[in-house]
Each structure stands twice: as structure tokens, then as C-alpha cells.
Write a protein that holds these residues in place. Structure first.
Motif, short mmCIF file in Angstrom:
data_model
loop_
_atom_site.label_atom_id
_atom_site.label_comp_id
_atom_site.label_asym_id
_atom_site.label_seq_id
_atom_site.Cartn_x
_atom_site.Cartn_y
_atom_site.Cartn_z
N ALA A 24 -3.09 3.08 3.42
CA ALA A 24 -1.83 3.84 3.35
C ALA A 24 -2.07 5.28 2.92
N SER A 25 -3.11 5.51 2.13
CA SER A 25 -3.45 6.87 1.68
C SER A 25 -4.32 7.61 2.68
N LYS A 26 -4.57 6.97 3.84
CA LYS A 26 -5.41 7.54 4.89
C LYS A 26 -6.82 7.85 4.37
N GLY A 55 0.81 -1.21 0.00
CA GLY A 55 0.00 0.00 0.00
C GLY A 55 0.84 1.25 0.00
N GLU A 56 1.88 1.29 0.84
CA GLU A 56 2.74 2.47 0.89
C GLU A 56 3.50 2.66 -0.41
N VAL A 96 -3.88 -0.04 -0.10
CA VAL A 96 -3.56 1.27 -0.68
C VAL A 96 -4.42 2.36 -0.06
N ALA A 97 -5.72 2.09 0.13
CA ALA A 97 -6.58 3.09 0.75
C ALA A 97 -6.14 3.40 2.18
N PRO A 115 -0.47 10.03 -5.72
CA PRO A 115 -0.33 11.04 -4.66
C PRO A 115 -1.62 11.85 -4.48
N THR A 137 0.99 4.07 -3.12
CA THR A 137 0.50 5.43 -2.92
C THR A 137 1.41 6.44 -3.59
N LEU A 194 -9.63 6.41 -5.91
CA LEU A 194 -9.20 5.06 -5.58
C LEU A 194 -10.29 4.04 -5.94
#
Length: 508
Positions: A438-440, A389-390, A435-436, A397, A393, A404
Motif C-alpha cells: 500500500a505504501s508502494k 495496508g491502506e 502495508v509495504a 506517511p 499507511t 517499514l
């Protein structure tokens, strides 16, 4: 008496060219899978030991799933077994997802579907709808009604089983048209293609309406609950799934009737064959009434929490107690067990379903679901999912929830064109959640987009089993399947993202 899977196997065939392609794909997978595993194992990845080893296992599992080098269920079991052998996780933790409560929702719903098929309830529903006076001899109404029957039945039965059941009915109607249609040959060819395609497309679309309609739904629900702790109830899923199915079936109905029914006037002989088939079924049997009763009770148990929520009692002690005592998996098993106690002939001690009939359900899908759930669990428990996930991302960005959702819906649709929808859901949903997170961003809508997108492969015979079934009829040119399937994929992408963006925030 034919079983459900005998009927599916009797019609699911590929052309010689597709068989050759599938053989080459499987052969490459047998060699490529171990090579990918070895390369990932020795590569200097920035991971600790456990996630590094799991990455190698997961890479091989993905290759085997996409190429179908091994049976899908075998690959699903191979992943967690290798995780135990490679000391990624202990056996109890790695294999626990195979006993997840949603596994029993799978089993119960499959047994109910098998009972519908064994006693011909699905055929009775189909012929009753097609024999109605409203349908008559209109080519457009026959096409739309036929597609609507498949869409409705597949809300509760698998899309493959629904297509296998409707397929011979559609072929019979087309055969009668060849003798009784008043129109040109080109018009007949277009209508025959539409009849076949609406069989598979309608069944695949209808499966998205309920959690039990198609395996990717339960795979997504299970992964979301185990990873995020959020439970998606039957009623809440239908609040998204039913509007989505209405939109997509309306698109199918308009698209096919505008392009494929002009110049077609169905003769009375074609309408008569449907009435004759319905008459041949005779009156409703005791077994069919028993199946309807068990099914109705199960649906009531599934939707009762939603009814309480509509009445403003969603957080009442009754609702909480009910959800604890009768979760969806237990409701499905209660309905299935009714089939073994509702008598057909009491003196002979013959009941609605025997264990031999019930045991014919698709146990491979059950194992596939458990294996996918296990790999998703391991990816998060080892930290591999967080690392993925990180890493991803950086490519997206500042991505918000809508972007997403669109990205992972599109990825799932594209992947489902080349591999099974169950494998697509197993692969894409955990990545969407990672991914979501990690993207907060709340991972619920991206994960749901990936889940629903996995059911959308329509362009190729190899995309889904229903596509392969109707392609075997000889009435579907590959170019027509690609053309119609492409536009349905586009409509599905827009509808999924739009419905989730509009309705999702109201539910989650």
C-alpha cells in the motif's frame, strides 16, 4: 528408545506461578475469542461481505493464538475451516495451502532431524566439540563452545529439539562444577545462569541461519512466495541468515564471557565427565554414518543452485531445469527417503529409520504452518490485506523501506515475547507485505524483517519453548532472563535491520 518429543516434554516445565498465568490466559481466550468474532461480525466495517467475514474470523484466530486457548495447530485449522463455513472461499481454495510444496520441506527436514536424535548423532557432535583439547578446563571456552554447538546444530534442527538435547549436558557440567570449581558461590551462580541461557539463546539464534532452522523462516518464505511471487532459495536465505547469526552469536559470546566467567576455573573432573560421555557413545555407528550421508546429500541439493549462481550460471538452462525438477521441498523429501533405504543391518532388513520413528515428527507445526499460509492467502484474495495496508499507511506517511523494515521487525519481536514465534510470523508477515504494498514499497525487506524478528523472543520463560526448558533448571532467575533477553532483543533488532539494509538490496 526415547523420541525427540519425549525428551522435550521431559524438560519443558513452568513454575507454579507461570502455570497459573497460562491457565488464566487460556481461560480468557476461550471466552474472548468468540466475543471478538461476534463484535467484528456485526461491526459496520467499510468492507465487502467476504473480507468483513474474514476479518471476524482472523480477529478470533489472533486472540486464540496469543492466548493459546486451543492448541496452536487446532486454531490454525479452525481459521480456514470457518472461512469455508462462512462462505468466504470455497474449500479447494481455502485448503490448498496445506499442500504447498514448502509443507514437504518442513516434513523432510523434520524427519532428518528425528533421525539425528534417534541415533544420537546430535549428542556425538556436542560431546566431540566439548571434549576437544582446545576447550580444556577454561570456563570461558566451555561456555562459548557449548553455545556454538547449540547454535550450529539448530541451523538444521528445531531450536526446541536442540535445547532439549543440550540441556542435560549443561546441567551435568554445572553439577560437576559445584563439586570441583575453584571460585566463589556468586561466580558459580553467574556461570550456571549463563550456561543455561546460552543453551536457549544460542539455539534460537542459530535457527535463523537456514530456512529449515526454525518454523518462522519457512512460514515467512512461504507467505512471501505465495503473496508476492518471489522465491527465496536456500542459498539466498543463508546469505542473510548466516551473517546475522555470526553477529548475534559473537554478541552472546562476548556478553556472557565478560559478565559470567570471571572467577571460574573448571576442575579436571568437569572436563573428564565430557570425555567419559563421549567414550560411552562408542565408535561411530552405521546408522549415524547413514544419517550423515543423507543429511549431506540433502544440503548439497539445497545449496546447488547457489553454487551455480556463484559460478555465474544462475540463469543457465541447467539451473532453471534443476530448480524445476528439484525444488527445496523435493530435495528434503529425497534426503528423508534415503533414511528408509540405507541399511543398518541388511540381513535383518533393518534400515536407518522406521516409519514409526519418522511419524513422531511434530505434525502440529506442519498444520500450524499450513493454516497460517491459508489465512494469509485468504487475506489477500479477499482484499482484506489491501484494506489493512491502506489503513495502516495513514499512520506511517511517506515511510520508506528501511523504516517499514524497522517497524515490522520491532512489532514481531514484541509480539514474540507474548506468543509463539510461529504465530507471530503468521500474524505479522502478511500485514508487513500489505502495508509495504500500500505504501508502494518493495515488501521483501519488511516481510523478511518480520520473519526474522519473530524468532527473537528472549525475555520471558513463556516467550519460547527453549526459554521454558532452561528456566526449569532452577539456575535462571527471572530477573536475569529479562535482563539478558532484553539486550539480546535490542542487539537482534539492530542486527536484523542493519543486515537487511546492507545485504538485502544486493539479493532482491
Amino acid at each position: 528408545m526415547r523420541t525427540l518429543h519425549e525428551a522435550i516434554g521431559a524438560v519443558e516445565t513452568y513454575s507454579p506461578a507461570e502455570e497459573a498465568f497460562n491457565r488464566r490466559r487460556r481461560t480468557w481466550g476461550l471466552f474472548l475469542g468468540p466475543v471478538v468474532f461476534a463484535l467484528a461480525w456485526v461491526s459496520p466495517l467499510p468492507l465487502d461481505t467476504a473480507p468483513h467475514r474474514l476479518a471476524a474470523i482472523l480477529a478470533m484466530v489472533v486472540v486464540l493464538w496469543i492466548t493459546e486457548a486451543l492448541p496452536m495447530a487446532v486454531t490454525a485449522v479452525l481459521g480456514p475451516v470457518l472461512a469455508i463455513v462462512c462462505q468466504v472461499a470455497p474449500a479447494r481454495a481455502a485448503l490448498a495451502p496445506f499442500a504447498d510444496p514448502i509443507i514437504f520441506l518442513f516434513i523432510g527436514s523434520f524427519i532428518l532431524a528425528e533421525a539425528m536424535f534417534v541415533h544420537g548423532l546430535d549428542r556425538r557432535i556436542a560431546f566431540t566439540a566439548l571434549a576437544s583439547p582446545w576447550v580444556g578446563t577454561s570456563g570461558a571456552r566451555i561456555l562459548v563452545t557449548y553455545g556454538l554447538v547449540g547454535t550450529t546444530i539448530s541451523m538444521w534442527m528445531s531450536n526446541t529439539a536442540t535445547t532439549a538435547m543440550l540441556f542435560p549436558i549443561g546441567v551435568s557440567i554445572v553439577a560437576q562444577l559445584r563439586r570441583g570449581v575453584s571460585g566463589q558461590d556468586e561466580a558459580l551462580r553467574r556461570f550456571a545462569t549463563a550456561m543455561m541461557l546460552i543453551t536457549s539463546f544460542g539455539a534460537s539464534v542459530g535457527g535463523m541461519a537456514t530456512p529449515v532452522g526454525t518454523p518462522p523462516n519457512l512460514i515467512g518464505i512461504g507467505l512471501i512466495e505465495r503473496i508476492t511471487g518471489t522465491h527465496i532459495g536456500f542459498f539466498r536465505w543463508m546469505a542473510i541468515g548466516v551473517p546475522l547469526v555470526v553477529i548475534l552469536f559473537a554478541f552472546l559470546a562476548v556478553y556472557f564471557t565478560r559478565t559470567s566467567t570471571r572467577g571460574i576455573e573448571v576442575g579436571e573432573a568437569s572436563a573428564r565427565i565430557v570425555r567419559e560421555e563421549l567414550a560411552r557413545l562408542g565408535p561411530v555407528t552405521r546408522a549415524q554414518r547413514n544419517v550423515m550421508l543423507a543429511f549431506a546429500i540433502t544440503v548439497l541439493l539445497w545449496t546447488f543452485p547457489g553454487v551455480l549462481a556463484l559460478l555465474g550460471q544462475g540463469d543457465s538452462p541447467l539451473a532453471r531445469s534443476y530448480m524445476t525438477s528439484v525444488p527445496e521441498g523435493v530435495a528434503a523429501m529425497l534426503g528423508a527417503m534415503l533414511l528408509f533405504v540405507l541399511p543398518v543391518h541388511w540381513n535383518a532388513r533393518r534400515f536407518t529409520l522406521t516409519w514409526e520413528e519418522a511419524a513422531r515428527i511434530d505434525w502440529g507445526i506442519v498444520l500450524l504452518y499450513g493454516g497460517g499460509l491459508a489465512m494469509g492467502d485468504l487475506a489477500f484474495s479477499t482484499g482484506l490485506a489491501r484494506a489493512i495496508g491502506e489503513g495502516m499507511t495513514a499512520w506511517l506517511p511517506g515511510a520508506g523501506v528501511v523504516l517499514l523494515t524497522a517497524v515490522f521487525t520491532g512489532v514481531a519481536i514484541l509480539l514474540s515475547e507474548t506468543t509463539s514465534n510461529t504465530a507471530s510470523a503468521n500474524m505479522v508477515v502478511p500485514v508487513a507485505i500489505a502495508v509495504a504494498t500500500a505504501s508502494k514499497v518493495d515488501p521483501m525487506l519488511p516481510a523478511l524483517g518480520a520473519t526474522l524478528g519473530a524468532s527473537m523472543g528472549f525475555m520471558m520463560p513463556i516467550s519460547t519453548a527453549p526459554n521454558a526448558i532452561v528456566y526449569s533448571s532452577g539456575h535462571v532467575p527471572i530477573g536475569a532472563m529479562i535482563r539478558y533477553g532484553f539486550w539480546l532483543d535490542v542487539a537482534g533488532f539492530v542486527a536484523i535491520v542493519g543486515v537487511l539494509a546492507l545485504i538485502g538490496p544486493l539479493l532482491f
